[in-house]
Design a protein around this motif. Structure first.
Motif, PDB file in Angstrom:
ATOM      1  N   GLU A   3      53.443   4.140 -12.342  1.00  0.00           N
ATOM      2  CA  GLU A   3      54.844   4.040 -11.926  1.00  0.00           C
ATOM      3  C   GLU A   3      55.039   4.325 -10.446  1.00  0.00           C
ATOM      4  N   ASN A   4      54.213   5.180  -9.891  1.00  0.00           N
ATOM      5  CA  ASN A   4      54.343   5.460  -8.465  1.00  0.00           C
ATOM      6  C   ASN A   4      54.033   4.228  -7.633  1.00  0.00           C
ATOM      7  N   LYS A   5      53.058   3.446  -8.035  1.00  0.00           N
ATOM      8  CA  LYS A   5      52.705   2.233  -7.316  1.00  0.00           C
ATOM      9  C   LYS A   5      53.772   1.171  -7.536  1.00  0.00           C
ATOM     10  N   ASP A   7      56.975   1.649  -8.213  1.00  0.00           N
ATOM     11  CA  ASP A   7      58.140   2.046  -7.411  1.00  0.00           C
ATOM     12  C   ASP A   7      57.913   1.733  -5.933  1.00  0.00           C
ATOM     13  N   TYR A   8      56.735   2.069  -5.435  1.00  0.00           N
ATOM     14  CA  TYR A   8      56.411   1.837  -4.027  1.00  0.00           C
ATOM     15  C   TYR A   8      56.576   0.366  -3.666  1.00  0.00           C
ATOM     16  N   ARG A  35      58.323   1.865 -15.325  1.00  0.00           N
ATOM     17  CA  ARG A  35      58.496   2.559 -14.045  1.00  0.00           C
ATOM     18  C   ARG A  35      58.420   4.059 -14.201  1.00  0.00           C
ATOM     19  N   LYS A  36      58.825   4.585 -15.360  1.00  0.00           N
ATOM     20  CA  LYS A  36      58.795   6.025 -15.614  1.00  0.00           C
ATOM     21  C   LYS A  36      57.480   6.479 -16.243  1.00  0.00           C
ATOM     22  N   ASN A  37      56.542   5.534 -16.420  1.00  0.00           N
ATOM     23  CA  ASN A  37      55.224   5.790 -16.987  1.00  0.00           C
ATOM     24  C   ASN A  37      55.286   6.287 -18.430  1.00  0.00           C
ATOM     25  N   GLY A  63      47.213   1.158  -6.088  1.00  0.00           N
ATOM     26  CA  GLY A  63      47.969   1.532  -4.912  1.00  0.00           C
ATOM     27  C   GLY A  63      47.332   1.166  -3.592  1.00  0.00           C
TER      28      GLY A  63
END
Length: 69
Positions: A3-5, A7-8, A35-37, A63
């Protein structure tokens, strides 16, 4: 974490949940879970997302940054 990737890259490309969820054929709720994994997309959906964001699946998952950044 995936989700961090996601979102990025979505922020970097100015994409909205609704647009990509529609392309993947899933609800906005399902996409939000990605997105929230809470859940992970199938590989075919990850490929659709990556294509729409103009990145590779590896960049989406791991990422990796764009060249020159």
């Amino acid at each position: 974490m995936f989700e961090n990737k996601l979102d990025y890259w979505m922020e970097k490309r100015g994409m909205k949940n609704k647009h990509i969820a529609k392309l993947c054929g899933v609800s906005e709720t399902t996409f939000s879970k990605w997105r929230k994994n809470k859940t992970q997309p199938e590989l075919d959906s990850a490929a659709i997302i990556a294509k729409e964001l103009s990145i590779t699946v590896d960049q989406l998952i791991y990422g990796e940054e764009e060249e020159g950044i």
